[in-house]
Design a protein around this motif. Structure first.
Motif, mmCIF file in Angstrom:
data_model
loop_
_atom_site.group_PDB
_atom_site.id
_atom_site.type_symbol
_atom_site.label_atom_id
_atom_site.label_comp_id
_atom_site.label_asym_id
_atom_site.label_seq_id
_atom_site.Cartn_x
_atom_site.Cartn_y
_atom_site.Cartn_z
ATOM 1 N N TYR A 12 0.863 -1.183 0.000
ATOM 2 C CA TYR A 12 0.000 0.000 0.000
ATOM 3 C C TYR A 12 0.895 1.226 0.000
ATOM 4 O O TYR A 12 1.786 1.346 0.829
ATOM 5 C CB TYR A 12 -0.898 0.024 1.239
ATOM 6 C CG TYR A 12 -1.939 -1.058 1.266
ATOM 7 C CD1 TYR A 12 -3.146 -0.893 0.616
ATOM 8 C CD2 TYR A 12 -1.715 -2.243 1.944
ATOM 9 C CE1 TYR A 12 -4.104 -1.890 0.631
ATOM 10 C CE2 TYR A 12 -2.658 -3.248 1.969
ATOM 11 C CZ TYR A 12 -3.849 -3.060 1.319
ATOM 12 O OH TYR A 12 -4.798 -4.047 1.335
ATOM 13 N N ASN A 14 0.759 5.305 0.270
ATOM 14 C CA ASN A 14 -0.022 6.498 0.574
ATOM 15 C C ASN A 14 0.868 7.698 0.279
ATOM 16 O O ASN A 14 1.828 7.962 0.992
ATOM 17 C CB ASN A 14 -0.468 6.491 2.034
ATOM 18 C CG ASN A 14 -1.424 7.603 2.336
ATOM 19 O OD1 ASN A 14 -1.800 8.365 1.453
ATOM 20 N ND2 ASN A 14 -1.811 7.719 3.591
ATOM 21 N N SER A 15 0.566 8.402 -0.790
ATOM 22 C CA SER A 15 1.421 9.475 -1.268
ATOM 23 C C SER A 15 0.669 10.793 -1.191
ATOM 24 O O SER A 15 -0.308 10.994 -1.904
ATOM 25 C CB SER A 15 1.837 9.155 -2.703
ATOM 26 O OG SER A 15 2.639 10.152 -3.215
ATOM 27 N N THR A 16 1.123 11.691 -0.321
ATOM 28 C CA THR A 16 0.474 12.992 -0.174
ATOM 29 C C THR A 16 1.439 14.085 -0.613
ATOM 30 O O THR A 16 2.558 13.813 -1.036
ATOM 31 C CB THR A 16 0.059 13.233 1.293
ATOM 32 O OG1 THR A 16 1.238 13.257 2.100
ATOM 33 C CG2 THR A 16 -0.859 12.147 1.793
ATOM 34 N N THR A 20 5.326 10.453 2.008
ATOM 35 C CA THR A 20 5.016 9.217 1.301
ATOM 36 C C THR A 20 5.229 8.068 2.263
ATOM 37 O O THR A 20 6.306 7.939 2.837
ATOM 38 C CB THR A 20 5.908 9.046 0.060
ATOM 39 O OG1 THR A 20 5.751 10.179 -0.779
ATOM 40 C CG2 THR A 20 5.525 7.813 -0.713
ATOM 41 N N SER A 22 4.795 3.807 2.720
ATOM 42 C CA SER A 22 4.609 2.547 2.013
ATOM 43 C C SER A 22 4.533 1.422 3.032
ATOM 44 O O SER A 22 5.370 1.338 3.925
ATOM 45 C CB SER A 22 5.765 2.338 1.042
ATOM 46 O OG SER A 22 5.574 1.187 0.302
ATOM 47 N N LYS A 77 -2.621 5.287 -3.197
ATOM 48 C CA LYS A 77 -3.613 6.244 -2.735
ATOM 49 C C LYS A 77 -2.956 7.606 -2.627
ATOM 50 O O LYS A 77 -1.885 7.732 -2.051
ATOM 51 C CB LYS A 77 -4.155 5.816 -1.372
ATOM 52 C CG LYS A 77 -5.229 6.691 -0.817
ATOM 53 C CD LYS A 77 -5.709 6.126 0.496
ATOM 54 C CE LYS A 77 -6.887 6.884 1.026
ATOM 55 N NZ LYS A 77 -7.358 6.326 2.276
ATOM 56 N N GLY A 78 -3.569 8.622 -3.193
ATOM 57 C CA GLY A 78 -3.068 9.974 -3.061
ATOM 58 C C GLY A 78 -2.525 10.540 -4.354
ATOM 59 O O GLY A 78 -2.419 9.861 -5.363
ATOM 60 N N LYS A 83 4.669 8.881 -7.295
ATOM 61 C CA LYS A 83 3.966 7.630 -7.605
ATOM 62 C C LYS A 83 4.607 6.870 -8.754
ATOM 63 O O LYS A 83 4.824 5.667 -8.662
ATOM 64 C CB LYS A 83 2.495 7.912 -7.934
ATOM 65 C CG LYS A 83 1.705 8.353 -6.744
ATOM 66 C CD LYS A 83 0.221 8.280 -6.939
ATOM 67 C CE LYS A 83 -0.303 8.936 -8.172
ATOM 68 N NZ LYS A 83 -1.762 8.971 -8.223
ATOM 69 N N THR A 104 -7.399 6.136 -4.885
ATOM 70 C CA THR A 104 -7.515 7.519 -4.471
ATOM 71 C C THR A 104 -8.988 7.903 -4.366
ATOM 72 O O THR A 104 -9.746 7.675 -5.311
ATOM 73 C CB THR A 104 -6.831 8.444 -5.496
ATOM 74 O OG1 THR A 104 -5.485 8.017 -5.657
ATOM 75 C CG2 THR A 104 -6.863 9.880 -5.039
#
Length: 119
Positions: A12, A14-16, A20, A22, A77-78, A83, A104
């Motif tokens: 998974y 999650n990149s904002t 980031t 993982s 996600k994000g 990414k 996302t």
């Protein structure tokens, strides 16, 4: 270190805009390991760069290979720069990527508008 008999896992990402994260899990969702850019020594605005994402993907791929996980599914996600870099490096690390899914959240109608002001 526990070696897994099952050769499959889920990553998974999650990149904002600020960070980031993982996470490597098995097929049941139990966390095996996780990496963020803050753990790797990036502070402040450098946490959201593509270089930080590159180091994260190398580290999480190394964990997966050490735990005997060969086949992975990736859930992203994000919205961020890192990414594409993450996917490119995981592909080069010797892991077989079975599927890539973007989870996302998207607004389908947005918020309700404010009432019109009465004077």
């Amino acid at each position: 270190m526990k070696k897994y008999e099952i050769f499959q896992g889920i990553i998974y990402i999650n990149s904002t805009f600020n960070n980031t994260i993982s996470t490597l899990t098995d097929l049941e969702g139990n966390t095996i390991s996780w990496v963020s850019s803050g753990i790797l020594g990036f502070k402040g605005p450098k946490k959201s760069t593509s270089l930080a994402s590159q180091y994260i993907s190398e580290k999480i791929s190394h964990f997966a290979v050490n735990k005997n996980i060969k086949i992975i599914d990736i859930y992203i996600k994000g919205i961020s720069i890192g990414k594409e870099v993450l996917l490119r490096i995981m592909n080069n690390c010797g892991l077989y990527i079975r599927s890539i899914t973007d989870i996302t959240p998207l607004p389908h109608n947005g918020c309700r508008k404010k009432k019109r002001r009465r004077v």
